[in-house]
Structures are given as C-alpha cells and as structure tokens.
Write an enzyme that holds these catalytic residues in place. Structure first.
Site, PDB file in Angstrom:
ATOM      1  N   LYS A  22      13.079 -14.570   3.303  1.00 45.79           N
ATOM      2  CA  LYS A  22      14.321 -14.660   2.954  1.00 45.79           C
ATOM      3  C   LYS A  22      14.661 -15.352   1.631  1.00 45.79           C
ATOM      4  CE  LYS A  22      16.602 -18.418   4.719  1.00 45.79           C
ATOM      5  NZ  LYS A  22      17.630 -19.310   3.668  1.00 45.79           N
ATOM      6  N   ASN A  23      14.143 -16.323   1.431  1.00 47.98           N
ATOM      7  CA  ASN A  23      14.424 -17.091   0.085  1.00 47.98           C
ATOM      8  C   ASN A  23      14.244 -16.335  -1.224  1.00 47.98           C
ATOM      9  OD1 ASN A  23      15.685 -19.122   1.514  1.00 47.98           O
ATOM     10  ND2 ASN A  23      13.985 -20.617   1.238  1.00 47.98           N
ATOM     11  N   CYS A 118      23.662 -24.701   4.454  1.00 50.91           N
ATOM     12  CA  CYS A 118      23.183 -25.673   5.652  1.00 50.91           C
ATOM     13  C   CYS A 118      23.725 -27.370   5.314  1.00 50.91           C
ATOM     14  CB  CYS A 118      21.472 -25.726   5.674  1.00 50.91           C
ATOM     15  SG  CYS A 118      21.035 -24.285   6.680  1.00 50.91           S
ATOM     16  N   ARG A 123      23.391 -31.620  -1.789  1.00 54.57           N
ATOM     17  CA  ARG A 123      22.951 -30.319  -2.518  1.00 54.57           C
ATOM     18  C   ARG A 123      24.121 -29.982  -3.460  1.00 54.57           C
ATOM     19  NH1 ARG A 123      20.828 -26.152   1.909  1.00 54.57           N
ATOM     20  NH2 ARG A 123      19.437 -25.917   0.579  1.00 54.57           N
ATOM     21  N   ASP A 309      11.185 -27.150   4.470  1.00 54.90           N
ATOM     22  CA  ASP A 309      11.468 -26.188   5.273  1.00 54.90           C
ATOM     23  C   ASP A 309      10.740 -25.814   6.484  1.00 54.90           C
ATOM     24  OD1 ASP A 309      13.681 -25.514   3.894  1.00 54.90           O
ATOM     25  OD2 ASP A 309      13.050 -23.723   3.147  1.00 54.90           O
ATOM     26  N   ARG A 401      20.507 -16.517  10.678  1.00 51.95           N
ATOM     27  CA  ARG A 401      20.499 -16.664   9.110  1.00 51.95           C
ATOM     28  C   ARG A 401      19.088 -16.510   8.627  1.00 51.95           C
ATOM     29  NH1 ARG A 401      22.929 -21.694   6.617  1.00 51.95           N
ATOM     30  NH2 ARG A 401      22.212 -20.263   4.738  1.00 51.95           N
TER      31      ARG A 401
HETATM   32  C1  UD1 Z   1      15.753 -23.883  -1.629  1.00 53.38           C
HETATM   33  C2  UD1 Z   1      15.375 -22.985  -0.551  1.00 53.38           C
HETATM   34  C3  UD1 Z   1      15.500 -24.114   0.575  1.00 53.38           C
HETATM   35  C4  UD1 Z   1      14.722 -25.092   0.555  1.00 53.38           C
HETATM   36  C5  UD1 Z   1      14.799 -25.791  -0.859  1.00 53.38           C
HETATM   37  C6  UD1 Z   1      13.644 -26.735  -1.303  1.00 53.38           C
HETATM   38  C7  UD1 Z   1      16.632 -20.909  -1.058  1.00 53.38           C
HETATM   39  C8  UD1 Z   1      17.725 -19.812  -0.791  1.00 53.38           C
HETATM   40  N1  UD1 Z   1      16.789 -21.858  -0.485  1.00 53.38           N
HETATM   41  O1  UD1 Z   1      17.089 -24.209  -1.870  1.00 53.38           O
HETATM   42  O2  UD1 Z   1      15.317 -23.238   1.805  1.00 53.38           O
HETATM   43  O3  UD1 Z   1      14.828 -26.059   1.492  1.00 53.38           O
HETATM   44  O4  UD1 Z   1      14.617 -24.572  -1.869  1.00 53.38           O
HETATM   45  O5  UD1 Z   1      12.344 -26.019  -0.941  1.00 53.38           O
HETATM   46  O6  UD1 Z   1      15.512 -20.676  -1.893  1.00 53.38           O
HETATM   47  N2  UD1 Z   1      19.629 -30.659  -6.433  1.00 53.38           N
HETATM   48  C9  UD1 Z   1      20.299 -31.225  -7.254  1.00 53.38           C
HETATM   49  N3  UD1 Z   1      21.224 -30.438  -8.426  1.00 53.38           N
HETATM   50  C10 UD1 Z   1      21.026 -29.189  -8.339  1.00 53.38           C
HETATM   51  C11 UD1 Z   1      20.096 -28.668  -7.413  1.00 53.38           C
HETATM   52  C12 UD1 Z   1      19.371 -29.081  -6.660  1.00 53.38           C
HETATM   53  O7  UD1 Z   1      20.400 -32.444  -7.058  1.00 53.38           O
HETATM   54  O8  UD1 Z   1      21.727 -28.517  -9.160  1.00 53.38           O
HETATM   55  C13 UD1 Z   1      18.491 -31.439  -5.422  1.00 53.38           C
HETATM   56  C14 UD1 Z   1      18.791 -30.805  -3.923  1.00 53.38           C
HETATM   57  O9  UD1 Z   1      20.200 -31.820  -3.510  1.00 53.38           O
HETATM   58  C15 UD1 Z   1      17.805 -31.161  -3.388  1.00 53.38           C
HETATM   59  C16 UD1 Z   1      16.708 -30.719  -4.347  1.00 53.38           C
HETATM   60  O10 UD1 Z   1      17.364 -31.126  -5.632  1.00 53.38           O
HETATM   61  O11 UD1 Z   1      17.753 -32.734  -3.126  1.00 53.38           O
HETATM   62  C17 UD1 Z   1      15.842 -29.505  -4.144  1.00 53.38           C
HETATM   63  O12 UD1 Z   1      16.713 -28.587  -4.106  1.00 53.38           O
HETATM   64  P1  UD1 Z   1      16.407 -27.130  -4.385  1.00 53.38           P
HETATM   65  O13 UD1 Z   1      15.046 -27.062  -4.874  1.00 53.38           O
HETATM   66  O14 UD1 Z   1      17.383 -26.566  -5.714  1.00 53.38           O
HETATM   67  O15 UD1 Z   1      16.779 -26.477  -3.150  1.00 53.38           O
HETATM   68  P2  UD1 Z   1      17.688 -24.878  -3.141  1.00 53.38           P
HETATM   69  O16 UD1 Z   1      17.332 -24.019  -4.308  1.00 53.38           O
HETATM   70  O17 UD1 Z   1      19.101 -24.983  -2.966  1.00 53.38           O
END
Ligand code: UD1
Length: 423
Positions: A22-23, A118, A123, A309, A401
C-alpha cells in the site's frame, strides 16, 4: 458500519498470498504526475486508500484505469488541468500530500490541502514543505491549503537536510528533484524499501538517482521523464501481520512472496520470541518452536529498525507471552490506542507515554472491540484468533484502507472469521 467476527479455534495451516505494498503504491501513483507519458503499475493492492488516490489524481486531470481486477493501474497524466488538491479528498488520507512535489515540479505551481489520515499523532508536514523550499519553492499557507509556486517556473536543485527521517517527506522531495534544474542532495533521507521502490520506478522513467536505500540520495534533474511499467514491491507490513497469525495461535503458514530482507529487525524479534521463519522458494514459512511465546522488548525505529506499523500487531502476540515485554514507540506519540481494546480482551498492559509494558496472560477472552486506526484494527483480529470465544471488531473501514481480502486470506488458512454487513 460493517464488523468482523473472529472465533479463536486453534492452529492455522496453509498459504497466504501477500499483496503489493500500500505505502509503495501510494507514492508510485503520484509519480504519474511527473510525466506526460503513461505509467503502469502492476501488483497493485486492492484497497480503499488506492481508490482515494485514484480519485485525487482524477480530480487533477490524470486518467487512472483499473485493470485485471484492480491489480494493474494504468495511469496517464497527459494534461494536468486542475492544480488544486481539495480538502474533501485530501482529508481522507495523509499520503495525499505526495501529489505536491510532483505537481509543483512539472507545472511550477500547486495548491494542496493540509492532510488528515490515521489519528496516531500530530503528524505535521513541515519537513515536506522545508524540503521543497530548499529547492526554490515559494510557499504560503492560507485557509488550510499550501499554495506552492516556483518563481522561474522550475524548481532548482539544492541540499535538503532532514533533521530526522521522514518517509513521506523523502518521497515528496525525491519526486520533485527529478525535474529540478541541477543536482539535489537529500541528507538524512529515510531508507524504507518503499522509497527504494519509488527510486527504481523513477529511474525507469528516466530519472537520475543514486543512493536510495542510504541516508544520502543524489538526484540530477532532467528536463522531462518518460512513461514506464513497474511492479509494486511486496507489502512488508501485510507480510509481518500475517507472519504473526501462526505465531499467535499455532500451526504453520507460508507467506507467498515474503522476503526476510524486507523485515530483518522484525524477523530477529520473532526469532527471539521463539518463532521459526524459513525462506522457501515461494516465500516465508512460519511456525512457533514451542507451545509458548517468550516475552521480548521492542523499540520502533525507522527502517531498518522494527517498523512502527507492526507495533500494534506485535503487542497482540506479546499479550499471551511468558513474562513481561516492554514496547517503546519512538515514531508516533499517540500509537497505543489498541492497548485499552486488548485489555477488554483480558490483556494486562500498562501504558506510560511512549512505553507500554505487557505482562503475558495465559489466555485472552473474546469481546466486542473497536478499531481506532489501520494497524490497531488488525491487531485486534490477531488477538481474536488467539482468544477464547468470539471477538467482534467494529469500524472495519480502517482495515479496508490497508488489508485486501483479510477475511478470505485468514479463512484460507483455517481461521473462523466473517464479515458482518451493517444492517
Ligand atoms: C509513512 C507510512 C506510515 C508509517 C510511517 C513511518 C505511508 C503512506 N505511510 O507515513 O504507514 O507509519 O511512514 O514508518 O507511507 N513528521 C514531522 N514532520 C513532517 C513529516 C513527518 O514531524 O513533515 C514526523 C511524524 O509526525 C512522525 C515522524 O516524522 O512522528 C515520521 O513520519 P513519516 O516517516 O513522515 O511518516 P509518513 O510518511 O506520514
């Protein structure tokens, strides 16, 4: 709203096919916006998040055809005729922010709503935005929307330094940099297999990328990208989830398409807990070494560490382990919402901030429980497989999802599970 009813009935046996990730698919799909030529994805998972991304791309002018019963996505973005990703679609899924980088890179401007997704922590998307700014984007936040533009009509290569690894921000920056003028270096980049898969696909489209899978990715921008056909990498989270099924209730299950290298830290923890994992010609074969699982401590980390995850699902396993396990969640600040639901089934769990202490109990008891997010909901199904009696998991739209045919796949290995349609 539909619910899923699981009745614990002992050992499982058989095979479960693992879908495309999915991701990975959710970042490969927006890559279509980078090129006027068609991009075709094979091995796509059949999930509601994929349909949401299809709707989002469609709203921007891309054509997405779903072929072979949903396993092939044929996409074409010959014209992008709308540059605004509307809140009504974006709010359903955080990954919607991934259209920002490609649209800005190809068109020079884009307006994207701030996302939802979620409920597992704050985030924010600040890292996505800062990365694009390092490539010369001008950004304005207005009425819940990011308005992005490039003064010269094209992004320019630059150095992006991520203070910590973010999967989505790395993906957005990587896609944007492929069409930027000059060279971009992403430092502190995330290393997840889904990012490597995206880089592979982008290279097929003509992008010049080196270093994906490491903390430093270098991208030399090109003037245009061409079309390509690409198979989506195996879903390591679906794989890990179903590996836990025989671990939690006994038996032996083969996960078709499974690869240990996608989940090495997770496999090491299962081994420590007393689960045998063998690589076969077709995938991974999993069974418990003894009747009981041993308690283990788990800390979630970016890849190649233990994936956040799989934390909820691992907790379900440890609820009936011998001894006390400590789970530390370091990626998201609010990701133990499954704990109170598991406690309704008789688990003993103590949550303090980002740490959950699980004291193993002999058996769990079936109960009505509620799914609060995607991975939490599947952890309750796993717990239900091991529990005495009937467990009813409500709000299963979360599951839709991220898990295709969950009932069919678990039924196929002997689980007693059914989906009950809402009245
Ligand atoms: C992706 C995955 C999700 C997984 C996560 C971590 C997808 C669609 N989703 O989510 O399933 O749980 O990676 O492996 O691929 N953060 C910030 N600022 C930002 C971006 C992130 O502070 O601009 C923080 C987030 O709140 C979190 C951490 O960084 O605490 C990691 O998040 P991130 O790796 O960006 O997760 P996603 O890409 O949203």
């Amino acid at each position: 709203m539909d619910s899923i009813v699981v009745t614990g009935n002992g050992p499982l046996s058989g095979q479960i096919p693992i879908a495309g990730a999915k991701n990975a698919c959710l970042t490969l799909m927006p890559a279509t916006l980078l090129s006027e030529e068609p991009l075709t994805l094979t091995n796509a998972p059949r999930l509601s998040d994929i349909r949401t991304m299809t709707d989002l791309l469609g709203s921007l002018g891309a054509e997405v055809s779903t072929l072979h019963n949903g396993k092939v996505l044929a996409m074409s973005s010959h014209h992008i005729n709308n540059h605004m990703a509307h809140y009504d679609i974006v709010r359903k899924m955080r990954a919607s922010i991934l259209v920002l980088g490609p649209m800005l890179a190809r068109e020079g401007h884009a307006v994207v709503s701030l996302p939802g997704g979620c409920a597992i922590g704050a985030r924010p998307v600040d890292l996505h935005l800062r990365a694009l700014e390092s490539m010369g984007a001008e950004l304005e936040l207005k009425d819940g929307y990011v308005h992005a533009s490039t003064p010269s009509g094209r992004l320019t290569g630059g150095t992006v330094e991520f203070p910590f690894a973010s999967v989505g921000a790395t993906e957005n920056a990587l896609m944007a940099a492929t069409l930027a003028k000059g060279t971009t270096v992403l430092k502190g980049a995330a290393r997840e297999p889904e990012i490597v898969d995206l880089a592979r696909c982008l290279r097929k489209m003509g992008a010049r990328i080196e270093g994906d899978g490491t903390e430093t990715i270098t991208i030399e921008g090109v003037d245009r990208l061409n079309g390509a056909t690409h198979p989506v990498v195996t879903d390591r989270i679906e794989l890990g989830t179903y590996m836990l099924a025989p671990a939690i209730c006994g038996g032996e299950v083969e996960l078709l398409g499974g690869r240990k290298d996608l989940l090495s830290a997770f496999c090491d923890k299962l081994d420590e807990a007393g689960v045998e994992i063998d690589q076969t010609e077709q995938g991974l074969r999993v069974k418990r070494r003894a009747d009981h699982i041993r308690a283990v401590n788990v800390t979630t980390e970016p890849f190649p560490g233990f994936p956040t995850d799989l934390q909820a699902q691992m907790m379900a396993l440890l609820c009936t382990a011998d001894g006390v396990s400590v789970l530390e969640e370091t990626i998201f600040e609010n990701r133990f919402m499954h704990a109170p639901e598991l406690m309704r089934m008789g688990a003993t769990i103590d949550v303090h901030g980002g740490t959950a202490t699980v004291t193993g109990v002999r058996t769990l008891k079936g109960a009505p429980v509620m799914a609060t997010d995607l991975r939490a909901s599947v952890s309750l199904i796993l717990a239900g497989l091991a529990a005495e009696g009937e467990t009813t998991v409500s709000r299963v739209y979360h599951l839709d999802r991220g898990y295709e045919h969950v009932v069919r796949k678990l039924e196929g290995v002997g689980a007693r599970i059914e989906r009950v349609k809402a009245q």
